[in-house]
Each structure stands twice: as structure tokens, then as C-alpha cells.
Write a protein that holds these residues in place. Structure first.
Motif, PDB file in Angstrom:
ATOM      1  N   MET A  11       0.840  -1.194   0.000  1.00 35.50           N
ATOM      2  CA  MET A  11       0.000   0.000   0.000  1.00 35.50           C
ATOM      3  C   MET A  11       0.871   1.239   0.000  1.00 35.50           C
ATOM      4  O   MET A  11       2.046   1.195   0.340  1.00 35.50           O
ATOM      5  N   GLY A  12       0.251   2.346  -0.347  1.00 38.96           N
ATOM      6  CA  GLY A  12       0.975   3.619  -0.330  1.00 38.96           C
ATOM      7  C   GLY A  12       0.261   4.603  -1.222  1.00 38.96           C
ATOM      8  O   GLY A  12      -0.544   4.219  -2.061  1.00 38.96           O
TER       9      GLY A  12
ATOM     10  N   THR B 225      -2.574  -2.119  -3.768  1.00 39.19           N
ATOM     11  CA  THR B 225      -3.919  -1.558  -3.672  1.00 39.19           C
ATOM     12  C   THR B 225      -3.939  -0.279  -2.843  1.00 39.19           C
ATOM     13  O   THR B 225      -3.028  -0.016  -2.053  1.00 39.19           O
ATOM     14  N   HIS B 226      -4.993   0.518  -3.052  1.00 44.24           N
ATOM     15  CA  HIS B 226      -5.216   1.703  -2.226  1.00 44.24           C
ATOM     16  C   HIS B 226      -6.206   1.404  -1.115  1.00 44.24           C
ATOM     17  O   HIS B 226      -6.384   2.206  -0.222  1.00 44.24           O
TER      18      HIS B 226
ATOM     19  N   THR C 165      -3.176   7.886   7.818  1.00 38.48           N
ATOM     20  CA  THR C 165      -3.534   9.032   6.988  1.00 38.48           C
ATOM     21  C   THR C 165      -2.280   9.761   6.521  1.00 38.48           C
ATOM     22  O   THR C 165      -2.229  10.280   5.405  1.00 38.48           O
ATOM     23  N   GLN C 166      -1.263   9.778   7.378  1.00 35.15           N
ATOM     24  CA  GLN C 166      -0.022  10.468   7.001  1.00 35.15           C
ATOM     25  C   GLN C 166       0.676   9.819   5.817  1.00 35.15           C
ATOM     26  O   GLN C 166       1.372  10.488   5.055  1.00 35.15           O
ATOM     27  N   VAL C 167       0.519   8.495   5.661  1.00 32.72           N
ATOM     28  CA  VAL C 167       1.159   7.839   4.514  1.00 32.72           C
ATOM     29  C   VAL C 167       0.152   7.660   3.371  1.00 32.72           C
ATOM     30  O   VAL C 167       0.382   6.884   2.452  1.00 32.72           O
ATOM     31  N   GLY C 168      -0.952   8.401   3.437  1.00 33.33           N
ATOM     32  CA  GLY C 168      -1.883   8.434   2.312  1.00 33.33           C
ATOM     33  C   GLY C 168      -2.843   7.269   2.255  1.00 33.33           C
ATOM     34  O   GLY C 168      -3.376   6.949   1.206  1.00 33.33           O
ATOM     35  N   ILE C 169      -3.056   6.606   3.383  1.00 32.01           N
ATOM     36  CA  ILE C 169      -3.989   5.468   3.380  1.00 32.01           C
ATOM     37  C   ILE C 169      -5.238   5.837   4.176  1.00 32.01           C
ATOM     38  O   ILE C 169      -5.153   6.344   5.292  1.00 32.01           O
ATOM     39  N   GLU C 170      -6.364   5.601   3.544  1.00 37.29           N
ATOM     40  CA  GLU C 170      -7.645   5.910   4.170  1.00 37.29           C
ATOM     41  C   GLU C 170      -7.978   4.791   5.149  1.00 37.29           C
ATOM     42  O   GLU C 170      -8.087   3.627   4.746  1.00 37.29           O
ATOM     43  N   PRO C 171      -8.133   5.118   6.467  1.00 37.67           N
ATOM     44  CA  PRO C 171      -8.472   4.048   7.425  1.00 37.67           C
ATOM     45  C   PRO C 171      -9.850   3.466   7.106  1.00 37.67           C
ATOM     46  O   PRO C 171     -10.644   4.110   6.429  1.00 37.67           O
ATOM     47  N   LEU C 172     -10.115   2.276   7.618  1.00 41.45           N
ATOM     48  CA  LEU C 172     -11.419   1.652   7.401  1.00 41.45           C
ATOM     49  C   LEU C 172     -12.510   2.485   8.067  1.00 41.45           C
ATOM     50  O   LEU C 172     -12.268   3.140   9.085  1.00 41.45           O
TER      51      LEU C 172
END
Lengths: 262, 274
Positions: free
Chosen positions: B35-36, B195-196, B232-239
């Protein structure tokens, strides 16, 4: 805008000609074209027309299927015929003040027209009864011996096959970009020449960019699937000549021989 | 096993490296997710894994074959299949069967063996009825299945899936993910899913978060869940469910574990009597 581009599309049908090997049809077509050029007016050409009629019957195509291919050439035929009638000297057939049309001119013009029509007919017959891919496959196998001379046969055919595959996609893309630019106020029809040119660039540049991107993506995808050019590559479908192929080839060769020898 | 040791890669004309000093091992039959954010180096990493890109520094080896040796590239590409995001940019043939046969043809297999593999691969992705169909007339999900069959026909040991769902509707995503997992169970193929979506990544055994060309975190899905605001800081939307738990935990006295991923467990905690 692009809908009226006709590239001599394949017309699917369940006919004898449709089922022949593409190599047979290509070579037999060449024989036929040679026969057309070698045939003398009027008797030999008449027999070739008979043969053409038989092929039309075997292909199960209709006369109307050939019209779109003839149409763009009508004007060329017409102009050539007029020039031939006016400028070929010989025994005068009839004269009208300074105009004089010779017997030879009429013969040349009629022969030319008959041959030209046959030529278009044979090419259309080939493209209507053979899919572009089958044509390319056949071409690749026939040209294969040239590889020994250093010609990149497989690569050339691969380029052509992929181009064929991408033409519809390219047209779709062009249409999409055109509409997107129209939505944003570009107009390709009215306005000064310079503003129309400017709008044209706003269309062509994104199209070029997206095509290059597609080419890059596809080449990566091909490489990822172990593509390394034609070397060491095998094929799923191998073309095989059957009885019908030999019969068709022989009859076309016989037609050519008859025209040449008689 | 795919092993990356100290791998860096800079694109030609690139100002800074897209991948910086990554070391990583991917085991056979493992399922990992990468991810990223966009531009973090995920896709570059994917292309390094099957020798489409060659590392500027360090080494990538697949089952002991180093991608730095040109003669290893063919066997590496046979072992490591790469599925791209957009099916339209990978389909090159005019018929489904020719599309699926393209890879085996490149491997120089016998026609009968190619036919066999085409039929088997199409059956695996349930597309055997479309064998004589032009791929570009299929739906997005069907196209991606054909691309998948094209890779399976090469009988790979590893599948790199580079955002394979990005062009699909939710139903298509679910079906394709199920198919990937089936391939892993039945064929023992290792999966690397780029994946995002954290929801999709949760299916993996390990999640690797890449940021700025470097490995930011490697952990199990449970580890990743507890990262909270760091995600969120590494650009991943939490569930969704994590956001919900976060909101709940702001209330004084409420303390719900952050690694809960399914609604049922949350309901059990919120309403212990039911």
C-alpha cells in the motif's frame, strides 16, 4: 465524423471462400490479378468476368457489398476514361468539329475500365472473406523464408496486427477527446483559420499523448508476458492447406495459364 | 522466493530515486499487500519484481535467479506474472483464445500444450464460453479475467497484481478478489496485491506500506489497524469501522480496541448482553 471510414471490412458468412486458407486466397488473388492484366479484349476479359461471377457466387456476397469500395474510385476511372478517349490517336471512329475519338481510344478506355473494376473486385473479395488477422497470419507464414535474409518478418506483422487491433480504439479515443474539447467551448468548424487550427491542436495533442501512453503500456504488458520478438515463439493455430485450397489455387493458376498461353 | 536486497531505482531523467534501498523477501504461496499513496513507488516496485525494470543498485532475485543477468529474464517472467491496472492497455489480440495463448506462444510451447493451457486457464476464470470472442467487446471485469487467464496460462509461481480493481465496479472487485484467493489455494501461487484500499489489503497475511520510495511499515493486518492517525499520514484511508471506533473512543470512559475490523465484533463489545 469517423463513422464513414470504410477499410474494406470483413463480412462474416459461411461460404466456401470464407473457409479457405488465407494464404490460398492471397496467392490465388495475385494469380487472378495477373490474369486480369494479361487478358486481351474482349473475349479473354469476358471469360475472366465469368470466373469473377463464379467467385462472387462462391463467396455468398452480394453486389451491393462491393459498392462502397468502388464509389471512391469512380471519379478516377471517369477522368482517366475521358483523357483516353480524347488523346489516344488512331482510326477515327467519329469526329465532332475539332474533337475526334478513335476506335483504339474506345477500346483502351473500355479495357481499362473493365480491368480496374475487376481489380477492385478481387481486392474486396479478399478483404470481405478473410479477417485482417488471418490475412496477417498468412502473410507471416508466407514471408517467413525471408527471415533468413535478415528481414524482421514476425515483428513487422506484429506491428500491423496490433495497429489493426488499435484502430477502433484510436477512433473511439479521438471521438472522446473531440467531445471533451467541444464541451469546453472549442469549435472545429467555425471561426478564423488560426482559431480553428488552435482548436485542432487542442484535439490532436491529447490524442497523440494518449496513443503514446497506450503504446508504452502495451509494450510493457507484452514484455511482462515474456515477449521477446519472433525468436523461439510458437503458435496456437497453425495454418494447414486442405483439398479445397489446392483446388482453388490450381483453378486460378489454370486461369492465368490459359490467358497467357492462348 | 523473491528477494530484494538493497534495491534502489531512479527513472531515466528522474530527479530523485523512485525506490530507495528496499530489502524484502516474498515467500512462495504468501499473500502480501503493498500500500501507499500515488507516486510512493508501488508500481515501480511491482515492475522490479519481474525484471521489467532493473535495479540501479542492489539485486532482485526470483528463486535464486538474479534479474541482473539477461538470460534470467525469460525464466523470471515465466515465474512472475504481472497484472496491470487497465485491462485495455494489456489486451493485444483480436480473439480471447489468441490473447490467452500469447504468453505460452512466447515460451515456445507445442501447439497442443498451448491449446491445453488456454482451455484450462479460461476454465479457471470461468470464461470458457468466450474463447472465440473479441476481448474488447467484453465488460471491464470480464476483460480483467481474460488478462488473468493470460497470466495463468503461463503457470506462474507468483502473481503481482498492480491495482487490478481500479477499473472495476464493486461487484467485479469482489469476484476478482475471490478468484485471486482461489488461485492461491488451488495452485499455490503467491500473491502480491498492490492496492489503495485497506479493506482489500486486510485479506493479506502481511501488509507493506511504501512511502517516498522506502518501506514505511511491514506488519500483519492487525498491526496496521492499530496505526491510527499514522495511516492518513502515509496516504492510506483508514477503514470506516476504525474511524467509527476512533470517534467512540473520544468519549470519556469508552475504550474499544483499535484492531477490530468487522462489525460483528464491534456489536459484541458495544452490546455485550445480546
Amino acid at each position: 465524423m469517423f463513422r464513414n471510414i470504410s477499410l474494406g471490412q470483413y463480412l462474416p458468412a459461411d461460404s466456401i471462400l470464407h473457409h479457405l486458407d488465407p494464404r490460398t486466397k492471397t496467392v490465388a488473388g495475385l494469380f487472378f490479378i495477373l490474369a486480369v492484366f494479361a487478358a486481351a479484349f474482349p473475349l479473354e476479359l469476358f471469360f475472366i468476368y465469368l470466373a469473377g461471377g463464379l467467385l462472387l457466387y462462391l463467396s455468398r456476397l452480394r453486389m451491393i457489398d462491393f459498392w462502397p469500395v468502388f464509389k471512391p474510385f469512380l471519379i478516377i476511372i471517369l477522368i482517366t476514361v475521358i483523357f483516353q478517349l480524347l488523346f489516344i490517336p488512331g482510326t477515327p471512329l467519329f469526329s465532332f468539329s475539332i474533337l475526334s475519338i478513335s476506335y483504339e481510344a474506345v477500346e483502351t478506355a473500355v479495357t481499362f475500365t473493365l480491368r480496374f473494376v475487376l481489380l477492385l473486385f478481387v481486392v474486396r473479395l479478399l478483404t470481405a472473406t478473410t479477417t485482417p488477422v488471418a490475412l496477417m497470419d498468412g502473410l507471416e507464414q508466407m514471408l517467413n523464408p525471408l527471415r533468413k535474409l535478415g528481414l524482421a518478418v514476425h515483428e513487422l506483422i506484429m506491428i500491423m496486427t496490433i495497429s489493426l487491433r488499435f484502430i477502433p480504439m484510436f477512433i473511439e479515443e479521438a471521438e472522446r477527446i473531440r467531445k471533451a474539447q467541444l464541451c469546453r467551448g472549442a469549435d472545429f468548424r467555425i471561426g478564423s483559420l488560426s482559431s480553428r487550427l488552435k482548436n485542432l491542436f487542442a484535439w490532436l495533442l491529447p490524442l497523440l499523448r494518449s496513443s503514446l501512453q497506450r503504446a508504452e503500456d502495451l509494450s510493457q504488458a507484452m514484455e511482462a508476458r515474456a515477449y521477446q520478438g519472433g525468436e523461439g515463439r510458437t503458435r496456437l493455430n497453425i495454418l494447414r492447406l486442405r483439398g479445397g485450397d489446392y483446388a482453388y489455387l490450381l483453378s486460378m493458376a489454370a486461369l492465368l495459364a490459359a490467358v497467357l498461353l492462348v | 522466493m523473491i528477494r530484494l536486497s538493497g534495491v534502489s531505482y531512479t527513472y531515466p531523467h528522474g530527479e530523485r530515486p523512485a525506490i530507495k534501498n528496499i530489502s524484502l523477501g516474498i515467500n512462495g504461496n504468501e499473500f502480501i499487500a503493498i500500500m501507499g499513496r500515488n507516486g510512493s513507488g508501488k508500481s515501480t516496485l511491482a515492475r522490479l519484481l519481474n525484471g521489467l525494470l532493473l535495479p540501479g543498485q542492489g539485486d532482485v532475485s526470483v528463486d535464486g535467479l538474479s534479474s541482473s543477468r539477461p538470460e534470467n529474464l525469460l525464466p523470471i517472467r515465466k515465474k512472475v506474472g504481472l497484472l496491470f491496472p487497465d485491462p485495455d492497455s494489456q489486451l493485444l489480440a483480436n480473439l480471447v483464445e489468441e490473447e490467452v495463448a500469447f504468453g505460452p506462444e512466447n515460451l515456445g510451447l507445442e501447439p497442443a500444450e498451448i491449446r491445453n493451457r488456454v482451455d484450462t486457464a479460461l476454465k479457471m476464470v470461468s470464461m470458457e464460453d468466450y474463447i472465440k470472442y473479441p476481448p474488447y467487446l467484453l465488460s471491464g471485469g470480464q476483460k480483467q479475467r481474460i488478462c488473468m487467464a493470460s497470466l495463468l496460462a503461463m503457470q506462474p509461481d507468483y502473481l503481482i497484481l498492480d491495482e487490478p480493481f481500479s477499473m472495476l465496479d464493486p461487484r467485479g472487485r469482489k469476484d476478482l478478489l475471490t478468484l485471486f484467493k482461489k488461485m492461491r489455494e488451488q495452485q499455490g501461487i503467491a500473491l502480491v496485491l498492490i492496492t489503495h484500499s485497506l479493506e482489500e489489503a486486510m485479506q493479506a497475511e502481511r501488509i507493506i506500506i511504501v512511502d517516498n520510495g522506502q518501506i514505511h511499515t511491514i506488519g500483519t493486518p492487525a498491526d496496521i489497524m492499530t496505526m491510527g492517525a499514522q495511516l492518513t499520514q502515509v496516504g492510506i484511508e483508514p477503514l470506516e469501522i476504525s474511524n467509527f471506533i476512533g470517534e467512540l473512543n473520544r468519549n470519556p470512559g469508552v475504550k474499544i480496541p483499535a484492531d477490530i475490523t468487522d462489525i460483528e465484533s464491534l456489536v459484541d463489545i458495544l452490546c455485550p448482553s445480546s
